[in-house]
Every structure is written in structure tokens, then in C-alpha cells.
Motif scaffolding. Sequence first.
Motif, short mmCIF file in Angstrom:
data_model
loop_
_atom_site.label_atom_id
_atom_site.label_comp_id
_atom_site.label_asym_id
_atom_site.label_seq_id
_atom_site.Cartn_x
_atom_site.Cartn_y
_atom_site.Cartn_z
N TYR A 188 0.85 -1.21 0.00
CA TYR A 188 0.00 0.00 0.00
C TYR A 188 0.87 1.25 0.00
O TYR A 188 1.97 1.25 0.56
CB TYR A 188 -0.89 0.04 1.24
CG TYR A 188 -1.63 -1.25 1.47
CD1 TYR A 188 -2.78 -1.56 0.74
CD2 TYR A 188 -1.16 -2.18 2.41
CE1 TYR A 188 -3.43 -2.77 0.94
CE2 TYR A 188 -1.82 -3.38 2.60
CZ TYR A 188 -2.94 -3.67 1.87
OH TYR A 188 -3.59 -4.86 2.05
N ASP A 197 -8.38 5.31 2.30
CA ASP A 197 -9.41 4.77 3.17
C ASP A 197 -8.75 3.70 4.05
O ASP A 197 -8.53 2.57 3.61
CB ASP A 197 -10.52 4.17 2.28
CG ASP A 197 -11.64 3.56 3.09
OD1 ASP A 197 -11.48 3.43 4.32
OD2 ASP A 197 -12.66 3.19 2.48
N ASP A 199 -9.88 2.12 6.56
CA ASP A 199 -10.74 0.96 6.86
C ASP A 199 -10.59 -0.07 5.75
O ASP A 199 -10.47 -1.27 6.02
CB ASP A 199 -12.21 1.41 6.95
CG ASP A 199 -12.47 2.17 8.25
OD1 ASP A 199 -11.87 1.79 9.27
OD2 ASP A 199 -13.22 3.16 8.22
N ALA A 200 -10.60 0.40 4.51
CA ALA A 200 -10.49 -0.53 3.37
C ALA A 200 -9.12 -1.21 3.40
O ALA A 200 -9.01 -2.42 3.14
CB ALA A 200 -10.68 0.23 2.06
N ILE A 201 -8.09 -0.44 3.75
CA ILE A 201 -6.75 -1.04 3.81
C ILE A 201 -6.71 -2.11 4.91
O ILE A 201 -6.16 -3.20 4.72
CB ILE A 201 -5.69 0.06 4.06
CG1 ILE A 201 -5.56 0.93 2.79
CG2 ILE A 201 -4.34 -0.54 4.44
CD1 ILE A 201 -4.63 2.12 2.93
N CYS A 202 -7.33 -1.83 6.04
CA CYS A 202 -7.34 -2.80 7.14
C CYS A 202 -8.09 -4.07 6.73
O CYS A 202 -7.65 -5.20 7.03
CB CYS A 202 -7.97 -2.18 8.38
SG CYS A 202 -6.88 -0.99 9.17
N THR A 203 -9.23 -3.90 6.06
CA THR A 203 -10.00 -5.06 5.60
C THR A 203 -9.14 -5.90 4.67
O THR A 203 -9.08 -7.14 4.75
CB THR A 203 -11.28 -4.58 4.85
OG1 THR A 203 -11.97 -3.70 5.72
CG2 THR A 203 -12.16 -5.74 4.44
N ASP A 204 -8.43 -5.21 3.78
CA ASP A 204 -7.60 -5.91 2.82
C ASP A 204 -6.42 -6.61 3.50
O ASP A 204 -6.08 -7.74 3.16
CB ASP A 204 -7.08 -4.88 1.79
CG ASP A 204 -6.68 -5.55 0.50
OD1 ASP A 204 -7.50 -6.30 -0.06
OD2 ASP A 204 -5.51 -5.36 0.09
N ARG A 207 -7.73 -9.74 4.99
CA ARG A 207 -7.97 -10.74 3.94
C ARG A 207 -6.65 -11.40 3.53
O ARG A 207 -6.56 -12.63 3.43
CB ARG A 207 -8.63 -10.06 2.73
CG ARG A 207 -8.76 -10.96 1.50
CD ARG A 207 -9.20 -10.21 0.25
NE ARG A 207 -8.29 -9.19 -0.23
CZ ARG A 207 -7.21 -9.41 -0.98
NH1 ARG A 207 -6.89 -10.65 -1.33
NH2 ARG A 207 -6.43 -8.42 -1.37
N SER A 316 -1.75 0.40 -8.20
CA SER A 316 -2.93 -0.29 -7.65
C SER A 316 -3.22 -1.58 -8.43
O SER A 316 -3.68 -2.57 -7.85
CB SER A 316 -4.14 0.63 -7.62
OG SER A 316 -4.49 0.99 -8.93
#
Length: 320
Positions: A188, A197, A199-204, A207, A316
Amino acid sequence: MKRIAVLTSGGDCSGMNATLRAVVRAGLVSGLEVIGIQKGYQGLIDRLYETMDTRSVSNILQRGGTILQSARCKEMLTPAGLNLACENLKGMGIEGLVVIGGDGSLTGGYAIHQQGVPVIGIPASIDNDIAFTDVSLGVDTALNNIIRAIDNLKDTASSHDRAFVVEVMGRNCGYLTVAANIATGSEYSLIPEEQFDLDAICTDLRRRYQEGRSNSIILVAEGAGKAEDIANQIKDRIGFETRVIVLGHYQRGGSPSSFDRLLGARLGQAAVANLIAGNGGNMVGLQGANIETTSLLEVTTAGIRPINPKLLTLASQLLI
Ligand code: F6P
């Protein structure tokens, strides 16, 4: 024209010495006397200078930093400081000045030019934030420094299943961060030019860990936030312990890359040629394969050089 001066100003970068050598030797070969101003604009105000001969720039092109030294000079931002700098230049009989530095230094150079001393600017800043040059001096070496550091971090990250948050220099500009992301395969990059974002990075991140990809590198440009804060926020959101590295001034030093040596030689020679040709008031920069001139007025009012959006897309796309 008989006498010119050269100074290095603002944050130093690798390749300044190679550039200085080119300015001095191109000047001498053209029959000019070349004066080296020490400590950037501060030295101009305090009259710190030396006459440069061919030996004074011997054996420096492979060295990082600047033998003339550099400074961030607040006095130069005042009308009194600017006047004194110009009076000193005129008093020394300087008919042309080469300024090697970043955006603030080029702005100072333009102000001097407007006071009647012809100035040629050379873009030098690891941030790569200067418009009208594809790349600034020092960027390539800094990027190689960053890549070396991240390659090392990846060894230890993979040995411990860890994530690292790495802070990269770049006050207003995420170029080094994005380029390092692509060149190291980091996961990242957070940069000031783009909303991110977390939150999106954390979710990723979660995963990836669930899929067994248990180490990650999160790059943060200093203009986008503090690595320590980002690491704390990740911990608060998903409980991941990360390690934090601030690369800091390590990035700015070291022997210049072949690219920065060649660029410095070309820009230094072009700066002197333009002074002799009466083209003061310009910056010399790399545009495509050629060294071109752009007026300092345009350069200093253009704002921060945007990152090529194709680089952002590439970064990306390579993160799957
Ligand atoms: O402009 C180059 C740069 O290295 C920036 O990336 C950084 O924000 C700044 O200089 C650091 O400045 P200083 O060396 O004055 O701490």
C-alpha cells in the motif's frame, strides 16, 4: 561575462556535487571565473564564498551531499535579506548565478533575477515536486536508497509474519512513495495527493493474512501522515501489531546513482551555457531525452508537479 557564482540551497541531495563540478568546469573552460557561495542563500547574505578552480571540484562527483554546504535561509524571504543578497552579488562583480535547489530555492533565484542579476535554476530535490522537469536531481539516488531499505525490511517481515509501516520523505508530494511501491512490490502507499481509506486497507490486510500472505509493507509519504499514527490506527481497528520505520534523512545521502551523475553533469553544463547565451531567468530541466529551459516565473508559479496518473494506476493494479 567574466564572473559567475554557484550555490546549493535547501535540502541537500545526491548529485549536487556532480552538478557543481560540471558548473565549475564548464565555466572555467569558457574562460569564466567561478565563485562558490557557501551555505546557500545564507552564505550570500553573510558573504561566505570561495573562488573555485578545477581542483576544488576534483574527486567530489561520487560524493553525496554538497561540498558548498546548504541551508534553509529564512532571511532570504524578507525584502531586506533579498536586497542584501543582491547587493553582495553585485559588489562581488557577479554577472550570473546558478542556483541548485528545490522549489523554495528556485523562487529565491527568480527574485534575485528580477533584481538584475541573471539566474539559472537547476531543479534539485528528492521530492520530485518541481514542474517542468521529468525528474529532479537526487530523486533516483533517493529512490534507490528507499528500495534498499525496503528490500531489507521485507526479509525480516517475511521471517516474522509482520507488517511494517514505512514513512518516506515527501513533504507535499508522494512521488517517491508511489515509485518505491512499484519498485519494491510493497502493498500500500498513502500519499498526500490521494484520499486514502484506512478501513479498506485494514479489511484488505486482514484478507491477505487469512489467505496466508502474512507480511505487508505499508508506505506512507510524510505529507500524508505519520507512520506511527497510521500504525496505531491499524492496531486500533484490527489489532495488528506493526513495526514502524521512518527512513528520514537516510534517503537523502549516499553516492549518487549513474542517472544523477549524468543528469547533474548535463544540467550543470546547460546552466552555464544558458548564462553565457544571455538566457538568465530560466530553469534547465530534463524533458524527454533533452535538457530544455523553462522560465523561472512559470516554474515557480506552476505549483507541485503532479504524479503521472498512470503510475498510480499501475501501483494499484499490481496489488492483487
Ligand atoms: O525537500 C526535501 C526534503 O527532504 C523533504 O522531503 C523533507 O520534508 C524535508 O526536505 C526535510 O527537511 P529538513 O532537512 O530541513 O529537515
